[in-house]
Design a protein around this motif. Structure first.
Motif, PDB file in Angstrom:
ATOM      1  N   ASN A 250      -4.000   2.033   3.049  1.00  0.00           N
ATOM      2  CA  ASN A 250      -3.528   3.404   3.281  1.00  0.00           C
ATOM      3  C   ASN A 250      -2.162   3.412   3.954  1.00  0.00           C
ATOM      4  O   ASN A 250      -1.297   4.230   3.627  1.00  0.00           O
ATOM      5  CB  ASN A 250      -4.543   4.160   4.132  1.00  0.00           C
ATOM      6  CG  ASN A 250      -5.871   4.337   3.430  1.00  0.00           C
ATOM      7  OD1 ASN A 250      -5.942   4.312   2.201  1.00  0.00           O
ATOM      8  ND2 ASN A 250      -6.935   4.510   4.193  1.00  0.00           N
ATOM      9  N   SER A 254       1.298   4.843   2.441  1.00  0.00           N
ATOM     10  CA  SER A 254       2.103   5.838   3.152  1.00  0.00           C
ATOM     11  C   SER A 254       3.551   5.379   3.285  1.00  0.00           C
ATOM     12  O   SER A 254       4.475   6.194   3.248  1.00  0.00           O
ATOM     13  CB  SER A 254       1.510   6.086   4.545  1.00  0.00           C
ATOM     14  OG  SER A 254       1.808   5.034   5.441  1.00  0.00           O
ATOM     15  N   PHE A 258       4.642   8.265   0.728  1.00  0.00           N
ATOM     16  CA  PHE A 258       4.823   9.506   1.487  1.00  0.00           C
ATOM     17  C   PHE A 258       6.275   9.989   1.537  1.00  0.00           C
ATOM     18  O   PHE A 258       6.529  11.175   1.293  1.00  0.00           O
ATOM     19  CB  PHE A 258       4.264   9.359   2.898  1.00  0.00           C
ATOM     20  CG  PHE A 258       2.756   9.354   2.985  1.00  0.00           C
ATOM     21  CD1 PHE A 258       1.963   9.355   1.847  1.00  0.00           C
ATOM     22  CD2 PHE A 258       2.123   9.342   4.221  1.00  0.00           C
ATOM     23  CE1 PHE A 258       0.578   9.329   1.922  1.00  0.00           C
ATOM     24  CE2 PHE A 258       0.744   9.329   4.317  1.00  0.00           C
ATOM     25  CZ  PHE A 258      -0.023   9.317   3.172  1.00  0.00           C
ATOM     26  N   TYR A 279       2.043  10.030  11.508  1.00  0.00           N
ATOM     27  CA  TYR A 279       0.915   9.127  11.244  1.00  0.00           C
ATOM     28  C   TYR A 279       0.834   8.034  12.318  1.00  0.00           C
ATOM     29  O   TYR A 279      -0.171   7.932  13.049  1.00  0.00           O
ATOM     30  CB  TYR A 279       1.068   8.586   9.824  1.00  0.00           C
ATOM     31  CG  TYR A 279       0.091   7.528   9.361  1.00  0.00           C
ATOM     32  CD1 TYR A 279      -1.152   7.351   9.957  1.00  0.00           C
ATOM     33  CD2 TYR A 279       0.422   6.715   8.276  1.00  0.00           C
ATOM     34  CE1 TYR A 279      -2.022   6.382   9.500  1.00  0.00           C
ATOM     35  CE2 TYR A 279      -0.446   5.750   7.805  1.00  0.00           C
ATOM     36  CZ  TYR A 279      -1.658   5.573   8.424  1.00  0.00           C
ATOM     37  OH  TYR A 279      -2.524   4.618   7.963  1.00  0.00           O
ATOM     38  N   THR A 330      -1.434  13.909   7.784  1.00  0.00           N
ATOM     39  CA  THR A 330      -0.921  12.673   8.386  1.00  0.00           C
ATOM     40  C   THR A 330      -1.459  12.478   9.801  1.00  0.00           C
ATOM     41  O   THR A 330      -1.741  11.347  10.219  1.00  0.00           O
ATOM     42  CB  THR A 330       0.617  12.665   8.400  1.00  0.00           C
ATOM     43  OG1 THR A 330       1.101  13.863   9.020  1.00  0.00           O
ATOM     44  CG2 THR A 330       1.180  12.555   7.005  1.00  0.00           C
ATOM     45  N   VAL A 392      -2.417   9.084  -3.987  1.00  0.00           N
ATOM     46  CA  VAL A 392      -3.063   9.406  -2.713  1.00  0.00           C
ATOM     47  C   VAL A 392      -4.546   9.716  -2.931  1.00  0.00           C
ATOM     48  O   VAL A 392      -5.405   9.310  -2.134  1.00  0.00           O
ATOM     49  CB  VAL A 392      -2.341  10.586  -2.033  1.00  0.00           C
ATOM     50  CG1 VAL A 392      -2.987  10.899  -0.687  1.00  0.00           C
ATOM     51  CG2 VAL A 392      -0.861  10.267  -1.838  1.00  0.00           C
TER      52      VAL A 392
END
Length: 422
Positions: A250, A254, A258, A279, A330, A392
């Motif tokens: 993950n 990100s 992201f 995050y 986030t 995602v």
């Protein structure tokens, strides 16, 4: 706080070793800052400076970082048990020094990939070793708290540096100004480690002789035997490795997806930097509490809840189309990672005998940090095929599946709350 000591030797405990512990916390903050300098900037550098198209190629730098870090974790574990912790920590920072220079001077994207190869080695050697050194110092009773402080320092530094790099890039351009932060971090760390950090391997024998040894009393194990225990044979160790890999999948996603997802929706560079930083900011601050909490509630409740919370957070991000939803997602993702991260490291410290703890930490971090590579591959392939939001969603599904596996396989490992392994 309790301690254990020989009459004229080192003493175990956080308070008893506070100066060295605090120094190692600061060093790990510098380790985290090396990642933060590029989180906001590199995906945008790929598009705006190098004109790259195709997410799979752009995310190659995350994949290379993950492979290098995973391999270096393994080496760090073996070498720190064999030669001592401090030499490995110092070597990690020697590999970190060229990273910002390569990015600042890169004439092509291949230089960026090379920089992330060095960054992965820096992170594997330096971060793994600070983890092992802190476990050495504090003993079994405050292991969760120690790991929470360690990981909080690292990920708060990721967040703060990410925000700072985004602000500097907005004011002064994507290169070279943001990467002067990383150069300063590397120089400071080399000086501090060389002059002030002390070797901690002497604490291992002290803990091995203590009245509350680690759960696994096995000694004299080969590297191959330890690898199989951490990878699949031991239910607790292998569950920790799987959950760690999912968590860093993950994080790797990100890192690559992201910034492009947020920028593609028309957000300004400063807004992208803020969202990317939220995050690790929540992740870092959260670990100040969750490490301590794992010492009181146990490891399994936090790990299980953290994996399911990450899945929900990713679903919120994938379903959102504006800054408020992405900010909520986030922050939830950071909280899920905060629940998981120190508890997983504490599981390794609980189960592994002091004699092979360094190697166990290294192997766990091999699997955990291969998650960066898995996240980059998943993000690149799915994003190229069906879009960034779909990548995602895919990560959300994987996190749910891993949460179910961990809920079934992981048994409680806290010294005061252990359950028998089935």
């Amino acid at each position: 706080m309790t301690s254990s000591a020989h009459p004229s030797g080192p003493r175990l405990g956080l308070r008893e070793n506070a100066p060295q512990f605090a120094l190692l916390v600061a060093v790990n903050a510098l380790v985290g800052g090396m990642v933060g300098q590029q989180q906001t900037t590199l995906p945008l550098l790929a598009e705006q400076v190098f004109g790259l198209a195709g997410y799979s190629f752009v995310f190659a730098y995350v994949a290379v970082f993950g492979i290098a870090k995973a391999a270096s974790n393994y080496v760090a574990g073996i070498f720190s048990d064999r030669y001592g912790r401090k030499p490995v920590l110092l070597a990690g920072w020697l590999f970190g020094l060229p990273v910002p220079l390569l990015i600042m001077w890169a004439p092509s994207w291949e230089w960026i990939i090379l920089a992330n190869l060095f960054l992965g080695i820096n992170q594997g050697l330096a971060w793994s070793t600070t983890v092992t050194m802190k476990i050495d110092l504090v003993g079994p009773k405050q292991r969760g708290l120690a790991m929470g402080l360690n990981e909080a320092a690292g990920y708060l530094a990721v967040s703060v540096t990410s925000m700072a790099a985004g602000w500097i890039a907005a004011e002064h351009g994507l290169r070279p100004a943001p990467f002067l932060l990383g150069l300063a971090y590397a120089v400071i760390a080399l000086v501090v480690v060389s002059l002030f950090v002390r070797e901690t391997r002497g604490f291992v024998e002290l803990e091995a002789a203590a009245p509350e040894p680690s759960q696994s009393r096995a000694t004299g194990l080969s590297n191959a035997q330890i690898f199989t225990l951490v990878s699949w044979r031991d239910r607790a160790l292998s569950s920790a490795s799987l959950a760690g890999m999912a968590n860093n999948l993950n994080f790797g996603l990100s890192w690559g997806v992201f910034p492009l997802l947020f920028a593609g929706a028309g957000l300004r560079l400063g807004q992208v930097g803020l969202l990317v930083a939220l995050y690790p900011l929540v992740w870092g601050f959260g670990q100040l509490a969750t490490g301590w909490l794992s010492d009181h509630l146990g490891r399994k409740p936090l790990v299980t809840a953290g994996m399911f919370l990450q899945a929900a957070a990713l679903a919120v991000i994938a379903a959102s189309h504006a800054m408020p939803g992405w900010a909520a997602g986030t922050m939830l993702l950071g909280l899920g990672s905060a629940l998981v991260y120190p508890a997983l490291l504490a599981v390794i410290g609980d189960v592994a005998a002091p004699e092979w703890r360094g190697r166990a930490v290294g192997i766990y971090r091999v699997w955990r940090d291969l998650g960066y590579t898995a996240g980059a591959l998943l993000g690149g392939l799915v994003a190229d095929a069906v879009g960034l939001s779909s990548a995602v969603w895919a990560a959300a599904g994987l996190s749910t599946a891993v949460g179910m596996v961990v809920a079934y396989r992981l048994f409680e490992t806290h010294p005061g709350k252990r359950t028998a392994a089935a």
